[in-house]
Scaffold this active site. Structure first.
Site, PDB file in Angstrom:
ATOM      1  N   SER A  98       0.725  -1.298   0.000  1.00 48.96           N
ATOM      2  CA  SER A  98      -0.011  -0.028   0.099  1.00 48.96           C
ATOM      3  C   SER A  98       1.179   1.219   0.097  1.00 48.96           C
ATOM      4  O   SER A  98       1.728   1.384  -0.937  1.00 48.96           O
ATOM      5  CB  SER A  98      -0.842  -0.019   1.192  1.00 48.96           C
ATOM      6  OG  SER A  98      -2.153   0.909   1.243  1.00 48.96           O
ATOM      7  N   ASP A 141      -8.857  -5.331  -4.689  1.00 47.55           N
ATOM      8  CA  ASP A 141      -8.522  -3.954  -4.716  1.00 47.55           C
ATOM      9  C   ASP A 141      -9.654  -3.125  -5.226  1.00 47.55           C
ATOM     10  O   ASP A 141     -10.331  -3.724  -6.347  1.00 47.55           O
ATOM     11  CB  ASP A 141      -7.164  -3.806  -5.053  1.00 47.55           C
ATOM     12  CG  ASP A 141      -6.280  -3.843  -4.049  1.00 47.55           C
ATOM     13  OD1 ASP A 141      -6.465  -3.136  -2.833  1.00 47.55           O
ATOM     14  OD2 ASP A 141      -5.022  -4.288  -4.354  1.00 47.55           O
ATOM     15  N   HIS A 159      -7.406  -5.866  -0.349  1.00 56.95           N
ATOM     16  CA  HIS A 159      -6.106  -5.059   0.023  1.00 56.95           C
ATOM     17  C   HIS A 159      -5.470  -5.537   1.238  1.00 56.95           C
ATOM     18  O   HIS A 159      -4.209  -5.170   1.407  1.00 56.95           O
ATOM     19  CB  HIS A 159      -6.636  -3.599   0.147  1.00 56.95           C
ATOM     20  CG  HIS A 159      -5.577  -2.733   0.308  1.00 56.95           C
ATOM     21  ND1 HIS A 159      -5.181  -2.179  -0.880  1.00 56.95           N
ATOM     22  CD2 HIS A 159      -5.314  -2.141   1.233  1.00 56.95           C
ATOM     23  CE1 HIS A 159      -4.141  -1.490  -0.585  1.00 56.95           C
ATOM     24  NE2 HIS A 159      -3.997  -1.270   0.672  1.00 56.95           N
TER      25      HIS A 159
END
Length: 324
Positions: A153, A236, A268
């Site tokens: 991320s 995602d 995610h």
């Protein structure tokens, strides 16, 4: 790049809210579960490995590393440098050692990087800190045989910025042999128009100079052996998936050796949590297992053949492979 500009504000907020896209849990629960999983995994790693914790690489409060040494730390060894996510404003190295157990057993050291998150830290400083952490490692530990970046991320963004570093400014030349960039953000401009920037307080100029998409450099001769894996989760958001694909394609166009993985059945959060599992594709596919080491291959990133080997046995799509 740019399609996000046509989105209503509410839609853009949703695109950059990863917790809204998980089919496993509701948005609040999935975040809390992620925090709990990474913290618990890190505690297990600390209990089971030889470590040096809270090693300062600078004078700042957040400028510390946790180092998890391989089971046999004698001689030289490759190092996985893990850079945590948290949208540049939460998490820390204290939740970043969860991936260590299956790697230290294979002769790979794991380094969890701490940096000052927002609002105390700002984007320019965070990028500088992560770069300085690598310079410190190279200068401090002579036994390192190859550095492999791994970021999730916001951490994938920071790892990507490390790849664009002019190391002459630091007086070192890190031997970066690979990078695993997981569910990252590589163009920061859309972030300016979301809640994420409330804490970051970035200007457009700051976002642009810290956007890996705008910092892609032609692959230098030293990068010829550096293999980059850009991974994204099935669950995602479309914007995260777009960013991963476009950044991978930009690296490929600049001559980097890139594979782009679209991992099915993960979101995610668990796309990176599973790195603690011996059988997970990113653990198995990215680092040469002990059997290959016994056959004479050193521990390290083997994106070209190791990932391809797992195509028949797992449910993911290899979008871009062996591009160089």
């Amino acid at each position: 790049m740019g399609r996000w500009r046509d989105m209503p504000a509410e839609a853009l907020e949703e695109q950059y809210s990863p917790s809204r896209w998980s089919p496993r849990l509701d948005r609040d629960t999935v975040v809390q579960a992620h925090l709990a999983a990474t913290a618990a995994g890190t505690q297990r790693a600390r209990a089971g490995a030889q470590t040096s914790l809270h090693v300062p690489y600078g004078d700042g409060e957040g400028e510390k590393l946790d180092i998890y040494f391989p089971t046999d730390p004698s001689g030289t060894f490759p190092v996985l440098v893990y850079i945590h996510g948290g949208y540049w404003q939460c998490l820390s190295k204290d939740e970043s050692g969860f991936a260590a157990p299956p790697l230290v057993s294979r002769g790979v050291a794991v380094v969890a990087v701490g940096y000052d998150t927002a609002p105390k830290g700002h984007m320019d400083a965070m990028v500088l800190q992560v770069r300085r952490s690598l310079a410190f490692l190279v200068e401090r530990y002579s036994g390192i045989r190859g550095i492999y970046l791994c970021g999730h991320s916001a951490g994938a963004h920071l790892a990507a910025m490390v790849m664009s570093t002019d190391w002459t400014e630091y007086g070192v030349a890190p031997d970066i042999k690979g990078a695993v960039l997981v569910s990252g953000v590589y163009d920061l401009e859309p972030i300016l128009h979301t809640y994420v920037n409330n804490a970051l307080n970035m200007s457009r100029e700051v976002a642009q100079r810290n956007s890996p998409m705008l910092c892609v450099t032609p692959a230098a001769p030293a990068a010829a052996t550096c293999k980059v894996l850009v991974a994204v989760a099935q669950h995602d958001s479309p914007e995260f998936r777009r960013q991963s694909q476009e950044y991978g394609q930009a690296l490929r166009a600049a001559g980097w050796s890139v594979s782009l993985l679209d991992l099915a059945g993960v979101d995610h959060f668990d796309i990176i949590e599973k790195l603690s599992e011996e059988s997970y594709v990113l653990t198995q596919g990215c680092f040469c297992p002990s059997g290959a080491r016994r056959a004479g291959r050193p521990a390290g990133l083997y994106l070209d053949d190791r990932v391809m080997k797992f195509v028949p046995s797992i449910s993911f799509k290899l979008l871009i492979a062996n591009t160089k």
